[in-house]
Design a protein around this motif. Structure first.
Motif, PDB file in Angstrom:
ATOM      1  N   ARG A 165       0.801  -1.367  -0.053  1.00  0.00           N
ATOM      2  CA  ARG A 165       0.096   0.108   0.066  1.00  0.00           C
ATOM      3  C   ARG A 165       0.720   1.297  -0.002  1.00  0.00           C
ATOM      4  O   ARG A 165       0.426   2.197  -0.667  1.00  0.00           O
ATOM      5  CB  ARG A 165      -0.996  -0.092   1.320  1.00  0.00           C
ATOM      6  N   SER A 168       1.663   1.395  -3.699  1.00  0.00           N
ATOM      7  CA  SER A 168       0.736   0.961  -5.028  1.00  0.00           C
ATOM      8  C   SER A 168       0.312   2.133  -5.737  1.00  0.00           C
ATOM      9  O   SER A 168       0.117   1.991  -6.849  1.00  0.00           O
ATOM     10  CB  SER A 168      -0.521   0.357  -3.994  1.00  0.00           C
ATOM     11  N   GLN A 169       0.013   3.408  -5.099  1.00  0.00           N
ATOM     12  CA  GLN A 169      -0.484   4.389  -6.179  1.00  0.00           C
ATOM     13  C   GLN A 169       0.718   5.032  -6.937  1.00  0.00           C
ATOM     14  O   GLN A 169       0.439   5.332  -7.965  1.00  0.00           O
ATOM     15  CB  GLN A 169      -1.060   5.576  -4.979  1.00  0.00           C
ATOM     16  N   ARG A 170       1.810   5.265  -6.297  1.00  0.00           N
ATOM     17  CA  ARG A 170       2.865   5.702  -6.881  1.00  0.00           C
ATOM     18  C   ARG A 170       3.497   4.923  -7.977  1.00  0.00           C
ATOM     19  O   ARG A 170       3.921   5.299  -9.010  1.00  0.00           O
ATOM     20  CB  ARG A 170       3.988   6.360  -5.945  1.00  0.00           C
ATOM     21  N   GLY A 173      -0.325   2.876  -9.690  1.00  0.00           N
ATOM     22  CA  GLY A 173      -1.709   3.509  -9.886  1.00  0.00           C
ATOM     23  C   GLY A 173      -2.805   3.016  -9.292  1.00  0.00           C
ATOM     24  O   GLY A 173      -3.914   3.225  -9.694  1.00  0.00           O
ATOM     25  N   ALA A 174      -2.648   2.125  -8.283  1.00  0.00           N
ATOM     26  CA  ALA A 174      -3.544   1.459  -7.552  1.00  0.00           C
ATOM     27  C   ALA A 174      -3.944   2.197  -6.158  1.00  0.00           C
ATOM     28  O   ALA A 174      -2.932   2.419  -5.332  1.00  0.00           O
ATOM     29  CB  ALA A 174      -3.453   0.019  -7.414  1.00  0.00           C
ATOM     30  N   ALA A 175      -4.798   2.652  -5.813  1.00  0.00           N
ATOM     31  CA  ALA A 175      -5.290   3.126  -4.428  1.00  0.00           C
ATOM     32  C   ALA A 175      -4.926   2.110  -3.498  1.00  0.00           C
ATOM     33  O   ALA A 175      -5.181   0.932  -3.432  1.00  0.00           O
ATOM     34  CB  ALA A 175      -6.678   3.526  -4.339  1.00  0.00           C
TER      35      ALA A 175
END
Length: 291
Positions: A165, A168-170, A173-175
């Motif tokens: 987590r 994941s976003q960076r 691209g998954a929140a």
């Protein structure tokens, strides 16, 4: 076929299968456009240096600096020496629980800060690049194309949920809430006067592999994926689950068969009828992302 932006994918049967699926999926309502990706070995380099294990070893070495006696604990000694025989004798689960002890009693925010700092300072031991540059560019392009076609993209990993987590976003691209992984337990603590949660030694449920991965995806997402990508035996059931979805579906198996540009090894599962097997050697013109 509509225009597909997958510049790192070579022309051939594999790319054709992806393009056919993407076009067919556009006929479905957006709530059915659900894609799930495994992480280790599917979205970034997993062997011979697993990122989470590298982080835990770094945390163990730091802990030993202030508490040298920890080096004598059998589980820790086996990990530091990477003694596979000793790890097998001690039991993989016991070794994992011993490593979980390193973070017992800290808050999720403290754990996140440690992981974030490690990612900033650490490099892949062989490639000597930041971990962001061990991501597979073709898979990032595929994620971008899925999102452009209004897919919801999630991650399902055997690695710890909290570890993935953090990036994941960076990285993908998954929140953070879109990560389904192995889970550690928490307990509510009021000793400071302000309610907070602290990490425990407890592992919640089974490791997020095999049938457990499917069950956790179903429980966490509430929707059945019509696309899944994986790379090893622990992804078998997830690929089967997505492949059996009603209507257009695609199960993608990434094969590590490029010893020159990456690493060559057997993930322990062969492609089934209806699956799309990806050869890193033949299907990808480029392996790694630049940043």
């Amino acid at each position: 076929m509509s225009q597909v932006k997958l510049p790192s994918w070579r022309q051939g049967a594999t790319r054709d299968a992806i393009e056919v699926f993407l076009d067919a999926a556009e006929m479905l309502p957006e709530e059915r456009r659900v894609a799930v990706f495994d992480v280790d070995g599917t979205l970034w380099c997993e062997r011979p240096h697993n990122p989470q294990l590298q982080f835990l070893v770094a945390e163990l070495r730091t802990a030993i600096e202030s508490r040298p006696e920890l080096a004598e604990r059998p589980e820790y000694r086996a990990v530091l020496e990477w003694d596979r025989t000793a790890i097998a004798r001690l039991g993989g689960v016991n070794v994992v629980l011993a490593l979980a002890d390193l973070h017992v009693g800290i808050t999720p925010e403290e754990f996140d800060a440690r992981v974030r700092a490690w990612f900033e300072a650490s490099r892949h031991p062989d490639l000597r690049v930041p971990w962001s540059q061990t991501r597979y560019r073709p898979m990032l392009e595929l994620i971008a194309e899925l999102r452009a076609r209004h897919f919801s993209v999630y991650l399902a990993t055997g690695t710890g949920t909290e570890f993935i987590r953090v990036v994941s976003q960076r990285f993908f691209g998954a929140a953070p809430e879109g990560v389904v992984g192995s889970q550690i337990g928490y307990e509510l603590d009021r000793s400071s006067g302000v309610p907070r949660v602290l990490r425990t030694r407890e592992v919640v449920g089974d490791p997020n592999e095999g049938p457990a991965k499917v069950a956790n995806v179903a429980r966490s997402l509430g929707r059945r994926p019509i696309f899944a990508a994986g790379s090893n035996v622990g992804d078998t059931e997830l690929l089967e689950y997505a492949d059996a979805a009603e209507g257009p579906s695609l199960a993608v198996l990434v094969r590590h068969d490029d010893a020159r540009r990456e690493y060559a090894y057997d993930g322990g599962v062969g492609a089934r009828d209806g699956w799309t097997a990806v050869s890193m050697k033949d299907d990808w013109s480029t392996i790694y992302a630049d940043t």
